[in-house]
Design a protein around this motif. Structure first.
Motif: not given
Length: 513
Positions: A1-17
């Motif tokens: 997991m790169r730093k960019a991947d963690w950011i993408i995961l966060a945004w996708l979680t917000v999108f899912a919510a």
């Protein structure tokens, strides 16, 4: 997991919510009535968290991982489903993230891969086969992870021994998790295990270490549950109720292998239905569509896996309302989305935002507008008032015990902390004769504080006729009309049915006896 991947995961979680806020009946947007499976899962999880022993004090044809998930939702919020909303948001955030990683594997472009992930909301939450957040939703994550691992093995640039063993361990863990959610889904996921075995045979590699790693992943997930069941003395009950009884309720008591096969073939005979034919075509297109890029000698995998998933899902299509069983196939449409997005020339951020907005509007506003609006928190409907009145009545008894006589659990009394009165406190569809006898014995025992009875059944079932219930000390308190006409009985006298105002928000105060 790169730093960019963690950011993408966060945004996708917000999108899912954000999507689930409108799509999920568990969210703050919806009132908690009008429930089917999720209400049943929630009371199972709640019972487990309150010290009940699974498959002994309560049961259903589902596995302990699902009940654990709903138990965690109960711990977040005891009197609503919003805990499940937050768990589902995190769960779908991960599901979207691994969808993104599959897309990036093929496209080598973060922005286009994000577009694919956003657009897959149209598959995951399509109202054609998505009704409410249930077992299939929580199983999708393990399916997507399995697909990602096989794609990485088949189409990735490197497939060294370490990566191969890691893939096998993850597939074993996913198989175990699915087995403990809904075991027919583990049978579906086994397609990916077969894909790895084919890879090993074709590449002339040893299967011993990979199989051991796969078994290791399986053991890591299932061992805590096995230890718990052994320590609780309910391991044999778990095996009998979850596996044996579930097969009997699906195929019938004493059904022969020939009868089961013939029943399965009859399902295929009915494939002239236009809706199912279209769904089959959609899945085939999804399997065939991605014909360019890093497919190589394993180009056939998406098609065969799609057909395999469809073949196993078709056994549940009996009625149009059963199309939600196809929700587990939705993740395979990633191949169709990949083909569409691969033609885009402009991969700017504008496309990402546009696709996100497009997915959100289509899923949240069009697919669910009628169903979701009808149960929105601001709608003061007759069904909503009856639901809260039932909860108000039940809440006047400490730790109330409930039986749904000849009826399935629909969540009445959830805000009042209702718990099962016994193992078969509700009647599953196609219950076996011994399950029904145990259900009727529980009714006759008088152990329940409350009994909910379908009113039509009272004329047909001597055991729950008004006279019989009166003899057992039960009194009618309320008639309910959410799905069909139901009657709420209680053996407690003088429960208040007048001093009550239906809440206009989630805050509700109950009197305690």
């Amino acid at each position: 997991m790169r730093k960019a991947d963690w950011i993408i995961l966060a945004w996708l979680t917000v999108f899912a919510a954000a999507v689930l806020f409108f799509v999920s009946p568990d969210s703050y947007f919806c009132a908690p009535h009008h429930r089917i499976d999720s209400a049943w899962f929630f009371i199972c999880g709640k019972a487990w968290m309150n010290g009940y022993v699974p498959y002994v004090d309560f049961t259903d044809s589902k596995g302990p991982v699902l009940w654990l998930i709903y138990g965690l939702g109960y711990l977040i919020d005891h009197t609503s489903y919003v805990g499940m909303y937050w768990i589902a948001s995190l769960w779908y955030g991960l599901t979207f993230f691994f969808t993104f990683r599959i897309a990036r594997l093929f496209l080598d472009d973060n922005k286009k891969a994000l577009i694919c992930a956003f657009l897959m909301a149209l598959a995951y939450f399509n109202s054609w086969f998505h009704v409410e957040v249930r077992a299939e939703d929580f199983s999708l994550l393990f399916m997507v992870i399995s697909l990602y691992e096989v794609c990485r093995l088949y189409y990735g640039e490197t497939a060294d021994d370490k990566a191969l063993l890691k893939t096998c361990g993850i597939l074993g863990a996913c198989f175990s998790a699915l087995l403990l959610i809904k075991f027919n889904l583990a049978v579906m996921q086994a397609a990916f295990i077969l894909c790895v075995l084919y890879y090993l045979i074709r590449e002339k590699q040893s299967v011993v270490k990979p199989l051991l790693c796969g078994f290791g992943g399986f053991v890591v997930v299932c061992t805590p549950f096995v230890i718990y069941f052994l320590a609780s003395g309910c391991f044999s009950a778990f095996l009998h109720e979850y596996f044996v009884k579930t097969v009997q309720t699906v195929n019938g008591e004493g059904a022969s292998l020939t009868a089961i096969i013939w029943s399965y073939l009859r399902e295929w005979r009915d494939l002239e239905k236009a809706d199912l034919g279209a769904l089959l075509l959609f899945l085939i297109i999804g399997g065939l569509s991605f014909t360019r890029g890093k497919t190589g000698p394993y180009r056939w995998m998406p098609l065969l896996v799609s057909l395999y998933f469809f073949a196993l899902s078709i056994t549940h299509h009996i009625e149009v309302s059963y199309l939600y069983y196809f929700n587990i196939c939705s993740f395979l449409l990633i191949f169709l989305v990949l083909e569409l997005v691969s033609y885009l020339n402009d991969s700017s951020l504008k496309l990402v935002v546009t696709s996100a907005v497009f997915s959100f509007i289509i899923v949240a506003s069009l697919n669910y507008v009628r169903e979701i609006y009808n149960v929105a928190f601001f709608n003061d409907t007759k069904e909503r008032r009856e639901y809260y009145m039932a909860a108000h009545i039940m809440s006047q008894v400490k730790s109330p015990k409930l039986i749904n006589a000849y009826w399935i659990e629909h969540g009445y009394g959830m805000p009042a902390g209702v718990l099962p009165a016994g193992k078969y406190w509700s009647a599953q569809l196609m219950m076996t004769s011994d399950m029904m006898r145990e259900h009727e014995r529980l009714i006759q025992s008088g152990e329940a504080d409350f009994i909910i009875v379908p009113s039509k059944e009272m004329l047909e079932k001597e055991l729950v006729s008004e006279n019989r219930l009166a003899e057992m000390g039960y009194k009618e308190y309320l008639r309910l009309h959410t799905f069909t006409e139901l009657v709420l009985f209680s053996k407690w006298d003088n429960l208040d049915t007048t001093d009550f105002v239906c809440p206009t928000n989630r805050e509700i105060l109950f009197k305690k006896r």
